[in-house]
Design an enzyme around this catalytic site. Structure first.
Site, mmCIF file in Angstrom:
data_model
loop_
_atom_site.group_PDB
_atom_site.id
_atom_site.type_symbol
_atom_site.label_atom_id
_atom_site.label_comp_id
_atom_site.label_asym_id
_atom_site.label_seq_id
_atom_site.Cartn_x
_atom_site.Cartn_y
_atom_site.Cartn_z
ATOM 1 N N GLY A 1 -32.477 31.932 58.427
ATOM 2 C CA GLY A 1 -31.379 32.845 58.140
ATOM 3 C C GLY A 1 -30.870 33.562 59.367
ATOM 4 O O GLY A 1 -30.706 34.783 59.363
ATOM 5 N N ALA A 2 -30.580 32.799 60.434
ATOM 6 C CA ALA A 2 -30.255 33.430 61.721
ATOM 7 C C ALA A 2 -28.783 33.353 62.091
ATOM 8 O O ALA A 2 -28.434 33.621 63.232
ATOM 9 C CB ALA A 2 -31.097 32.781 62.831
ATOM 10 N N ASN A 3 -27.921 33.012 61.134
ATOM 11 C CA ASN A 3 -26.505 32.943 61.509
ATOM 12 C C ASN A 3 -25.767 34.263 61.290
ATOM 13 O O ASN A 3 -24.577 34.371 61.566
ATOM 14 C CB ASN A 3 -25.790 31.796 60.785
ATOM 15 C CG ASN A 3 -25.903 31.863 59.279
ATOM 16 O OD1 ASN A 3 -26.104 32.945 58.722
ATOM 17 N ND2 ASN A 3 -25.792 30.721 58.617
ATOM 18 N N GLY B 1 -26.544 38.912 60.565
ATOM 19 C CA GLY B 1 -27.475 40.013 60.341
ATOM 20 C C GLY B 1 -28.593 40.124 61.357
ATOM 21 O O GLY B 1 -28.441 39.785 62.530
ATOM 22 N N GLY C 1 -31.317 38.411 61.656
ATOM 23 C CA GLY C 1 -31.752 37.135 62.215
ATOM 24 C C GLY C 1 -30.907 36.720 63.400
ATOM 25 O O GLY C 1 -31.433 36.228 64.410
ATOM 26 N N SER D 1 -39.837 43.864 53.003
ATOM 27 C CA SER D 1 -38.899 44.925 52.638
ATOM 28 C C SER D 1 -39.674 46.081 52.038
ATOM 29 O O SER D 1 -40.703 45.877 51.383
ATOM 30 C CB SER D 1 -37.888 44.395 51.615
ATOM 31 O OG SER D 1 -37.194 45.458 50.983
ATOM 32 N N TYR E 1 -36.406 41.354 42.728
ATOM 33 C CA TYR E 1 -36.350 41.315 44.198
ATOM 34 C C TYR E 1 -37.621 41.909 44.791
ATOM 35 O O TYR E 1 -38.221 41.341 45.713
ATOM 36 C CB TYR E 1 -35.129 42.075 44.704
ATOM 37 C CG TYR E 1 -35.120 42.266 46.202
ATOM 38 C CD1 TYR E 1 -34.958 41.178 47.059
ATOM 39 C CD2 TYR E 1 -35.282 43.533 46.762
ATOM 40 C CE1 TYR E 1 -34.955 41.344 48.441
ATOM 41 C CE2 TYR E 1 -35.279 43.712 48.135
ATOM 42 C CZ TYR E 1 -35.115 42.612 48.969
ATOM 43 O OH TYR E 1 -35.120 42.790 50.344
#
Length: 315
Positions: free
Chosen positions: A28-30, A32, A34, A158, A185
């Site tokens: 998930g590095a594209n 935020g 990340g 989280s 969540y």
């Protein structure tokens, strides 16, 4: 809780040395935190491989990073959808073919506060399936390669683990009877933490050479809520971003970069902001509540996760 290990300003990227020759995988590095973690690591000469669901967004992120750091910046992506075990297996296989060393796998990707119950293609509740099962399988498939480099696994959790029922609803893990976005969540993030702490125990008992750390970004201005939360959650978070209770995505990346690079950290710990409500502030060791490492629950979750993913860690 104040952690003075790194001084009054906490851990910052100024502590990083030259990372040339090191390779970091980030899910998930594209966007935020990340993406910001990728920026920080690239700025120190590391190789970064992003594992992202969207090829289009990944190509744009790579282009942005090469614009900032030059065309020689060693950044690439492998497409992976954590909500699909088949996709995770394919991405792990491609990683093993193309990435010869892994100094740290940063499990950063997540979905949050999905308004109504959705199932993954494998039949799992979407938040548990994406946040926990997908990463559980990915870590398992890449574990030997990580160990070859005496590397690390970093689980980005989280503070939501402190909400909800504070355990795993084993009799209905898909929440068919009582689905509610926030408690589900919370369970998915608690599951990620329990996986990490149980993995620590199993590594310790076998002498494997991998370190496992758990961190959280605090309250950071990322697209996580706006991507999957309901309208009220999105509105409330948007209002929060106008207050000192929300920090930048870049600062939200500090804990995961620290856990991927810093020496002398403790494993049975939770790292993140140590300021107001541990939402913001200097990065260090925060508060870890014992329900996150309830041993019988961790062991039961591990067994359930192996069965769900069809992956046997075979320690």
């Amino acid at each position: 809780m104040t952690d003075t290990k790194f001084g009054p300003n906490g851990w910052t990227p100024e502590r990083l040395g030259d990372l040339k020759g090191k390779t970091y995988l980030i899910t998930g590095a594209n966007a935020g935190a990340g993406f910001q973690a990728a920026r920080i690591l690239l700025s120190k000469g590391a190789r970064v491989v992003m594992l992202n669901r969207s090829a289009e967004k990944s190509q744009a992120a790579v282009a942005d990073l090469k614009t900032e750091f030059g065309t020689d910046a060693d950044v690439s992506f492998i497409r992976m959808d954590l909500a699909s075990l088949a996709s995770v297996r394919a991405a792990a296989a491609e990683t093993l073919r193309s990435v010869s060393r892994i100094d740290a796998l940063i499990c950063n990707a997540a979905i949050a506060q999905v308004p109504t119950q959705k199932l993954t293609e494998d039949g799992f509740e979407s938040q548990l399936g994406t946040n926990h099962y997908g990463h559980f399988l990915l870590c398992g498939m890449l574990f030997d390669r990580i160990e070859e480099s005496t590397g690390r696994i970093v689980v980005v959790a989280s503070l939501g683990y402190n909400m909800g029922i504070k355990t795993i609803q084993f009799d209905d893990m898909n929440w068919d009877k009582n689905y509610s976005a926030n408690p589900v969540y919370s369970q998915s993030k608690l599951a990620q933490m329990m996986f990490a702490y149980e993995l620590q125990d199993r590594i310790a008992s076998t002498g494997k050479g991998v370190e496992v750390y758990v961190c959280h970004p605090g309250s950071s201005a990322t697209s996580l809520i706006s991507t999957s939360g309901n309208w009220l959650t999105k509105l409330l978070f948007r209002l929060m971003t106008l207050t000192p209770m929300v920090q930048s995505a870049e600062k939200g990346a500090y804990p995961e970069v620290m856990c991927a690079t810093e020496n002398g950290l403790e494993q049975r710990a939770l790292y993140g902001p140590t300021g107001r409500m541990e939402f913001v502030g200097p990065v260090g060791r925060g508060t870890l509540n014992p329900h996150a490492y309830d041993k019988p629950v961790m062991e039961r979750l591990w067994t359930a996760s192996e069965k769900a993913t069809g992956f046997d860690w075979a320690f």
